[in-house]
Design an enzyme around this catalytic site. Structure first.
Site, short mmCIF file in Angstrom:
data_model
loop_
_atom_site.label_atom_id
_atom_site.label_comp_id
_atom_site.label_asym_id
_atom_site.label_seq_id
_atom_site.Cartn_x
_atom_site.Cartn_y
_atom_site.Cartn_z
N SER A 168 0.83 -1.20 0.00
CA SER A 168 0.00 0.00 0.00
C SER A 168 0.87 1.26 0.00
O SER A 168 1.65 1.48 -0.92
CB SER A 168 -0.97 -0.04 1.19
N ASP A 267 -9.81 -4.91 -4.60
CA ASP A 267 -9.23 -3.71 -4.01
C ASP A 267 -9.66 -2.48 -4.82
O ASP A 267 -9.56 -2.46 -6.05
CB ASP A 267 -7.71 -3.84 -4.02
#
Length: 324
Positions: A168, A267
């Site tokens: 991330s 996601d």
């Protein structure tokens, strides 16, 4: 990711609320909603860990992980070094928390790879706004490459197999540190061999793929960037968050030889990872880049549910990437 609200100052002093992530109040205080408790280093079965100081000013630390079988052996056997940057939107998570400690104990036992991990504890925004974290992570990489690091690194680390990795926001840090490694020399002429970017956090003013067009500026990734780097030149088109911005360095200058970009099917920022992979592939960069997708999974699944079938698959894939 959930929708966000930027409230008026009369709304109980709350100025920013990203559900399940963060509340920011008018007085500057911040409530992180997903923090995992801090835990000490340990020796758990086949994996040992310890904490080290990289710098006192600024405050940069790391937790090292090494297969226990190497601790008392100073022979010539060297293992790859993984310098890892945790995720958390630049404003939460820790190299010392239970979530990441459990993850790396599992990673080293399940990835079927002997690896020395340097999990970096960089300074968090908004108390220390960006670009501080980028400088911290570069300093951490320089420390690893130096002669002044730690006996575990000096005795057991193979500097010919030095890797960067992150999830991330940590994957964003990996990209930017790899660019810097392509432009600046590391101590002892050490080179970064490879990098993995797992579910990378990138952004731009213009939405891409499945990103919403109406309300793009209120999306969680957009609001988070404003929180962690409020004075970013160019806003979300700053090269640190938008690697394809007009002023961004060429991706052809990435300072490593191979990259794997990992995305998760469900996601909300999946398409940014694919976008980045395609951009690197088409940049003229001379290394090898590949894309890995985990089906039926959401953001940071591998950190939050590390014992799941898909998380274990990803661990083994990353272990193979580092060893081969």
């Amino acid at each position: 990711m959930a929708s966000t609200s930027i409230a008026g100052v009369d709304d109980k002093e709350l100025t920013i609320h990203i559900p399940d992530l963060v509340k920011v109040f008018k007085d500057g205080s911040i409530e992180r909603l997903q923090n995992s408790p801090l835990v000490p280093p340990s020796t758990l079965g086949s994996v040992s860990s310890k904490d080290v100081v990289i710098s006192n000013n600024p405050s940069i630390f790391a937790r090292l992980y090494l297969p226990t079988k190497f601790i008392h052996h100073h022979d010539a056997h060297k293992v790859p070094i993984l310098v890892y940057f945790h995720g958390g939107g630049f404003f939460f998570e820790s190299a010392f928390n239970e979530r990441h400690h459990n993850y790396f104990n599992l990673f080293l036992s399940k990835a079927e790879a002997d690896i020395l991990v340097v999990s970096v504890e960089y300074r968090l925004a908004p108390e220390i706004p960006l670009p501080a974290a980028y400088h911290d992570c570069w300093q951490a990489l320089k420390w690893v490459a130096s002669n002044d690091s730690d006996p575990w690194i000096l005795n057991h680390g193979d500097f010919q197999r030095l890797f960067l990795g992150g999830d991330s926001a940590g994957a964003n840090l990996v990209h930017n540190v790899a660019l810097r490694a392509g432009a600046e020399a590391l101590p002892n002429a050490v080179k970064v061999l490879g990098a993995f970017l797992s579910q990378p956090y990138f952004l731009s003013t213009k939405p891409i793929g499945s990103e919403v067009v109406e309300g793009h500026e209120e999306s969680p990734p957009y609001v988070v960037w404003g929180l962690v780097y409020p004075n970013a030149p160019g806003g979300v088109d700053n090269p640190l968050i938008n690697p394809l911005a007009p002023e961004a360095p060429s991706l052809a200058t990435l300072g490593c030889s191979k990259i794997i970009v990992c995305v998760a099917e469900k996601d909300s920022i999946r398409d940014r990872g694919v976008w980045y992979y395609q951009a690197v592939k088409n940049s003229g960069w001379h290394g090898h880049v590949e894309l890995y997708e985990a089906e039926h999974e959401d953001h940071a699944f591998n950190i939050h549910t590390p014992e799941s079938e898909n998380a274990l698959k990803l661990m083994k894939r990353l272990g193979h990437f580092i060893l081969h």
